[in-house]
Design a protein around this motif. Structure first.
Motif, short mmCIF file in Angstrom:
data_model
loop_
_atom_site.label_atom_id
_atom_site.label_comp_id
_atom_site.label_asym_id
_atom_site.label_seq_id
_atom_site.Cartn_x
_atom_site.Cartn_y
_atom_site.Cartn_z
N ASN A 259 -0.03 7.05 19.30
CA ASN A 259 -0.01 7.26 17.70
C ASN A 259 1.28 6.92 17.28
N GLY A 260 1.84 7.10 16.12
CA GLY A 260 3.08 6.84 15.37
C GLY A 260 3.00 7.04 13.82
N TYR A 261 4.32 7.12 13.35
CA TYR A 261 4.17 7.24 12.15
C TYR A 261 5.45 6.45 11.27
N ILE A 262 5.41 6.14 10.05
CA ILE A 262 6.28 5.24 9.43
C ILE A 262 7.07 6.04 8.49
N TRP A 263 8.40 6.04 8.59
CA TRP A 263 9.13 6.94 7.42
C TRP A 263 9.72 5.98 6.64
N HIS A 264 9.11 5.97 5.33
CA HIS A 264 9.57 4.88 4.58
C HIS A 264 9.78 5.96 2.94
N THR A 265 11.10 5.99 2.52
CA THR A 265 11.52 6.77 1.43
C THR A 265 10.42 6.77 0.30
N THR A 266 10.54 7.81 -0.27
CA THR A 266 9.40 8.11 -1.52
C THR A 266 9.81 6.89 -2.64
N GLY A 267 8.84 6.27 -2.98
CA GLY A 267 9.12 5.50 -4.03
C GLY A 267 8.93 3.87 -3.65
N SER A 268 9.26 3.74 -2.23
CA SER A 268 9.36 2.47 -1.87
C SER A 268 8.11 1.52 -1.22
N GLY A 269 6.90 2.22 -1.88
CA GLY A 269 5.81 1.39 -2.04
C GLY A 269 4.86 1.85 -0.36
N LYS A 270 4.60 2.95 -0.19
CA LYS A 270 4.15 3.35 1.16
C LYS A 270 2.54 3.21 1.15
N THR A 271 2.08 3.18 -0.17
CA THR A 271 0.53 3.16 -0.27
C THR A 271 0.22 1.71 -0.17
N LEU A 272 1.10 0.80 -0.72
CA LEU A 272 0.88 -0.74 -0.40
C LEU A 272 1.10 -1.00 0.89
N THR A 273 1.86 -0.49 1.64
CA THR A 273 2.15 -0.68 2.96
C THR A 273 0.95 -0.15 3.72
N SER A 274 0.40 0.91 3.56
CA SER A 274 -0.65 1.46 4.59
C SER A 274 -1.89 0.96 3.89
N PHE A 275 -1.98 0.22 2.75
CA PHE A 275 -3.49 -0.51 2.53
C PHE A 275 -3.27 -1.68 3.37
N LYS A 276 -2.26 -2.51 3.46
CA LYS A 276 -2.02 -3.60 4.10
C LYS A 276 -2.26 -3.27 5.52
N ALA A 277 -1.80 -2.12 6.05
CA ALA A 277 -1.89 -2.10 7.59
C ALA A 277 -3.33 -1.79 7.75
N ALA A 278 -4.09 -1.09 6.70
CA ALA A 278 -5.52 -1.05 7.18
C ALA A 278 -6.18 -2.29 7.18
N GLN A 279 -5.79 -3.20 6.26
CA GLN A 279 -6.55 -4.59 6.11
C GLN A 279 -6.28 -5.50 7.23
N VAL A 280 -5.03 -5.32 7.99
CA VAL A 280 -4.65 -6.21 9.22
C VAL A 280 -5.27 -5.45 10.37
N VAL A 281 -5.39 -4.07 10.57
CA VAL A 281 -5.94 -3.43 11.67
C VAL A 281 -7.56 -3.88 11.63
N ILE A 282 -7.97 -3.68 10.35
CA ILE A 282 -9.47 -4.03 10.70
C ILE A 282 -9.84 -5.12 11.34
N GLU A 283 -8.97 -6.36 11.14
CA GLU A 283 -9.40 -7.64 11.72
C GLU A 283 -9.30 -7.61 13.36
#
Length: 954
Positions: A259-283
């Motif tokens: 497992n692991g986690y991403i520590w990106h400060t509030t307001g830096s676009g975490k939802t976009l990052t996690s959205f893109k992560a889901a897109q890439v991992v699903i491939e």
């Protein structure tokens, strides 16, 4: 040593690109661009195209806007060949992204509304996908940004509109280099430096080229890390820390199941990052399913829409757990669900049989906002149910040993952090704003020293904080200062308080003062019914709010009745029909509030329909993002991640006016602020995260004013500046003054008397500043008149004041004819003040000539205020009619059709299409001039509406 010229910079840059594998090619114009495209596409696809076949390809490529073309680029085209067969034409290999063809060219000339030459263009398979604009050293990057905007308006759509295939722009002066996606409506603040994995920025053009423009890497960015944002129909590119986070997740998935986690400060676009992560991992073929887990409060319409566009049916927005079970047990590979439904699905016996098939599959879970307390329970349940689960979390404020409630920390749940991007780095990179924190109404001892909240256990603290007199004083302070804090309500505010009882008293204090005519603020509120909601914030960490309102019982009935009456006020204020009669109705009201708060971010926002202050206890303090929220009023205990989360509602980047997030504390939170900053960055980071106090900004302003006086000692001296260098120096000096004053004006203690430049002289300098802007605007579209001042960003938004409009000017004029002016000298002074306003207000400058004509020709004849107002609007209507007739005559327009176009333009704020404009032209232009004629007419429409319809007031 001489400064490197732009031409020298370009030559050296192209040589470096050649060393990186880009083939230099000469492409002088649109025709050469199309010819080269045919050659490259033939080579890439291993085909030969006849003239007719290539014309078919060009016709296909010409269709649509930038967003449509981004999709075309990534799709293949079924070409019907001359012999009747079908050939699939690929424009860009997005799967094996290194297997494309790479060229670099310079000084391509395109002629649209104006003739433009572009600096450096990178072609992939013949299509221009990266456009680079260079400026010589010492020139602001913003000027390169503005020049690209000009190209987008004037010539990118010319020829076959192939330059609308640009995916990425790069701007550089050699020393500083930034990149951004092709999104016509974004601000300069949406441009980014590339960086190393440790977040160290890469600024020089040479290093940027080596790291970012290497042909395989930039192809990868285009293939994988540009997001086609369906909701807004725009392109978005990941920032470096977002890229590294997704890559680290993908690497961990490829190598095993840790497992692991991403520590990106509030307001830096975490939802976009996690959205893109889901897109890439699903491939990844080794992964059976990806489950993206959010809290129900965060599953908004936009998140749902984006995921469903990417993977239809991935989001089920209902409370029906059976649908989630069907998704988990079926063929759906990407699933978006709430933490509440996921818990229900895997813990209820009735679903166990249906989920047997997925228990042993490899399922990757991605948690958004994984610092929330429920994730501890969910983590245990997932690990107990799924034998091959892999968990990744995203958070801006992880639970560490120091801020943990109990023994659970983010590291214990998710293992090590895979990538960090803390608030100090985000502020340095201008990805979030700093905070301006003010403390008011502190508790003091008799000797004047401050009392910390922890020291008052012996006092009736709850009684003190919820005392009606104290709450009344706080409300009066907010009423007095809210417009200052929000720049005359360009922005909104959230106010958080310590309990439902306190919230009720605050709301009623605002309401009673509004009924008494003391303010016209639109205050809305929401809270859960739980009688002990305030207990959740006793440790300052913000509990998770129940977006169904919570259970209704004897204890909570009073709270629900209160909220019901407040919702009735909301309905009356906005013409809605909300209620909180049950959990579903409460949730609808909650979503409506969130949408209304975010509406201010949109172009179609109607100020009369916006919320000025949202009054809450815990809700909306985590996970809620509205760029136009710039102020947080705090009358509750906050600490650690609760404090940073709440403060961060205010620090999203948005234009020049929003220079910081304003936080006003009505409690002694100074020590807690310092502790939170130390925990989530470092002990010495306060100076980086908090803006300087008021006096520091006063000193900065006064120093900047002295610098301005060195350039032009008086406003009239500006007219005597002859060289472009001196004019540019004045523009930059006055712009710096505006920036500092923009920050100063938000401080409650601000007084113009503290400044060495008084208000009148500031306005006089501003008039000269705007005169220079108007001259530049008149010349900037002519390449032959280009100068070093041409592309300076004047940042006019810093001096826009909505309250100064035609109605305001008319009120001043009416006062001159109503006998309010005691004598001729007074009347002359008022007239001078009006003329000064006409010169200093950007929104009135287009109307200045008309208003001056009215003053000289009509005002002396007016005998009363009523007569002045009536005469003015008659005059205004006459001038509008004359201008309309002139425009129609000059362009040979059908008056009825053109009037319809104007009305539609004014209503929708969307320019008409070329074909719609030409339908109103009685004598149709030739095929070669159609577009330029339409653009000229649209420009005149904009000018007409700006002059006669905008900024009129009421």
């Amino acid at each position: 040593m001489s400064v490197q010229s732009e031409a020298q910079l370009e030559v050296a840059f192209v040589k470096r690109l050649e060393g990186l594998g880009w083939q230099a090619v000469s492409i002088p114009d649109s025709a050469a661009l199309a010819s080269n495209l045919q050659t490259q596409l033939e080579a890439h696809n291993g085909l030969k195209f006849s003239p007719g076949e290539f014309r078919t390809i060009l016709n296909h490529l010409e269709k649509g806007n930038v967003f449509d073309k981004a999709k075309t680029l990534r799709d293949r085209f079924a070409l019907q060949r001359d012999d009747g067969t079908t050939a699939w034409v690929e424009f860009f290999n997005k799967h094996e992204w290194c297997r494309n063809r790479y060229q670099v060219t310079t000084q391509v000339t395109q002629e649209g509304a104006y003739k433009n030459r572009y600096d450096v263009t990178l072609l992939v398979n013949g299509l221009p996908l990266i456009q680079i604009e260079l400026k010589r050293r010492g020139i602001e990057l913003r000027e390169a940004f503005n020049q690209i905007n000009r190209y987008q308006r004037h010539s990118f759509g010319a020829g076959n509109a192939l330059f609308q295939y640009v995916q990425l722009f790069v701007i550089s002066n050699g020393v500083n280099t930034k990149y951004y996606a092709n999104n016509r409506h974004q601000d300069f603040k949406q441009t980014f430096y590339w960086a190393e994995e440790d977040n160290e920025p890469i600024k020089s053009l040479d290093k940027f080229a080596d790291g970012f423009l290497e042909k395989c890497f930039v192809s990868k960015m285009i293939a994988k890390y540009i997001v086609l944002h369906e909701s807004d129909k725009i392109l978005m590119v990941l920032r470096p820390y977002q890229y590294y986070a997704v890559e680290r997740i993908l690497d961990r998935v490829m190598k095993g199941r840790k497992n692991g986690y991403i520590w990106h400060t509030t307001g830096s676009g975490k939802t976009l990052t996690s959205f893109k992560a889901a897109q890439v991992v699903i491939e990844n073929p080794k992964v059976d399913k990806v489950v993206f887990v959010v809290d129900r409060a965060d599953l908004d319409y936009q998140t749902t829409k984006e995921f469903n566009f990417f993977s239809p049916g991935s989001v089920d927005g209902t409370d029906n757990t059976n649908q989630l079970v069907r998704q988990l047990s079926g063929e759906t590979k990407l699933i978006v669900t709430t933490i509440q439904k996921l818990n229900t699905a895997i813990t209820r016996e009735r679903h166990e049989k249906a989920l047997q098939g997925v228990k042993d599959q490899r399922v990757v879970f991605i948690f958004d906002e994984c610092h929330r307390s429920q994730f501890g329970d969910t983590h245990r349940n997932i690990v107990a149910f799924f034998t091959k689960a892999q968990l990744f979390g995203f958070t801006g404020t992880p639970i560490l040993e120091k801020n943990a409630v109990g023994k659970q920390t983010t590291r214990k749940l998710f293992d090590e952090p895979l990538h960090k991007y803390v608030i100090t780095g985000a502020i340095r990179d201008e990805n979030v704003l700093r905070f301006s924190v003010e403390y008011w109404g502190k508790l003091r001892r008799k000797d004047g020293s401050l009392i910390g909240d922890e020291e008052v256990a012996s006092l009736d603290l709850k009684g003190f904080f919820e005392d009606d007199r104290r709450i009344g004083n706080v409300v009066d302070w907010v009423i007095q200062n809210h417009d200052r804090k929000t720049h005359q309500r360009q922005f909104s505010a959230i106010m958080c308080v310590g309990s439902v009882e306190a919230l009720t008293r605050y709301y009623e204090a605002f309401k009673s003062r509004k009924e008494a005519g003391l303010h016209d603020l639109k205050v809305a509120t929401i809270f859960t019914f739980a009688a002990n909601e305030e207990d959740a914030e006793a440790n300052g960490l913000i509990g998770e709010a129940d977006v169904t309102g919570g259970p209704v019982n004897a204890q909570s009935q009073h709270s629900r009745d209160k909220l019901a009456s407040f919702v009735s006020d909301y309905n009356a204020m906005f013409g809605t029909n909300n209620s909180v009669k049950d959990g579903k109705a409460f949730y609808v009201y909650y979503k409506g509030l969130a949408k209304r708060m975010k509406w201010r971010d949109k172009k179609d926002f109607v100020p009369e329909k916006g919320i000025d202050i949202l009054l809450v206890v815990n809700m909306f303090l985590t996970g809620f993002d509205a760029k136009t929220c710039n102020t947080l009023y705090v009358d509750k205990n906050l600490r650690y991640h609760g404090l940073i989360q709440a403060f961060s509602r205010t620090n999203r980047i948005l234009g020049q006016v929003k220079s910081q997030g304003n936080v006003v504390c009505f409690r002694n939170l100074k020590e807690k602020v310092d502790d939170a900053i130390a925990l989530f960055s470092n002990r010495d980071a306060s100076d980086q995260i908090l803006i300087e106090p008021y006096q520091v900004h006063v000193d900065q302003f006064n120093k900047a004013a002295m610098d301005l006086f060195q350039i032009a000692a008086t406003p009239n001296a500006v007219d005597k500046l002859e060289s472009e260098e001196d004019i540019l120096a004045f523009v930059r000096a006055f712009r710096e003054l505006m920036r500092i004053r923009n920050v100063l004006s938000t401080f409650a203690e601000f007084s113009a008397e503290d400044l060495v430049l008084d208000q009148q002289r500031f306005e006089d300098y501003k008039s000269k500043y705007l005169d220079i802007h108007d001259r530049v605007k008149a010349n900037k579209d002519d390449d032959q008149k280009a100068s070093i001042v041409d592309e300076v960003d004047f940042e006019l938004e810093l001096i826009r004041r909505d309250s100064i409009n035609v109605a305001y000017i008319l009120a001043l004029l009416a006062s001159m004819s109503s006998g309010d002016a005691d004598d001729a000298e007074d009347a002359e002074a008022k007239q001078k003040a009006i003329l000064d306003l006409l010169g200093s207000e950007p929104r009135l400058r287009s109307k200045r000539e008309l208003i001056e004509e009215f003053i000289s020709s009509y005002l002396p004849k007016s005998k009363s205020e009523e007569e002045t107002i009536e005469t003015f609007w008659q005059f205004w209507k006459q001038k509008q009619t004359e201008a309309f007739e002139t425009l129609c005559s000059e362009e040979d327009l059908d008056r009825d059709r053109f009037n319809g176009l104007l009305e539609a333009f004014q209503f929708s704020n969307k320019a008409p299409l070329t074909d719609e404009v030409l339908q109103a032209v009685r004598t149709q232009p030739g095929i070669l001039t159609r577009k330029s004629v339409a653009e000229r007419i649209i420009a005149k429409m904009v000018s007409f509406l700006e002059r006669f319809q905008e900024g009129l007031g009421e």
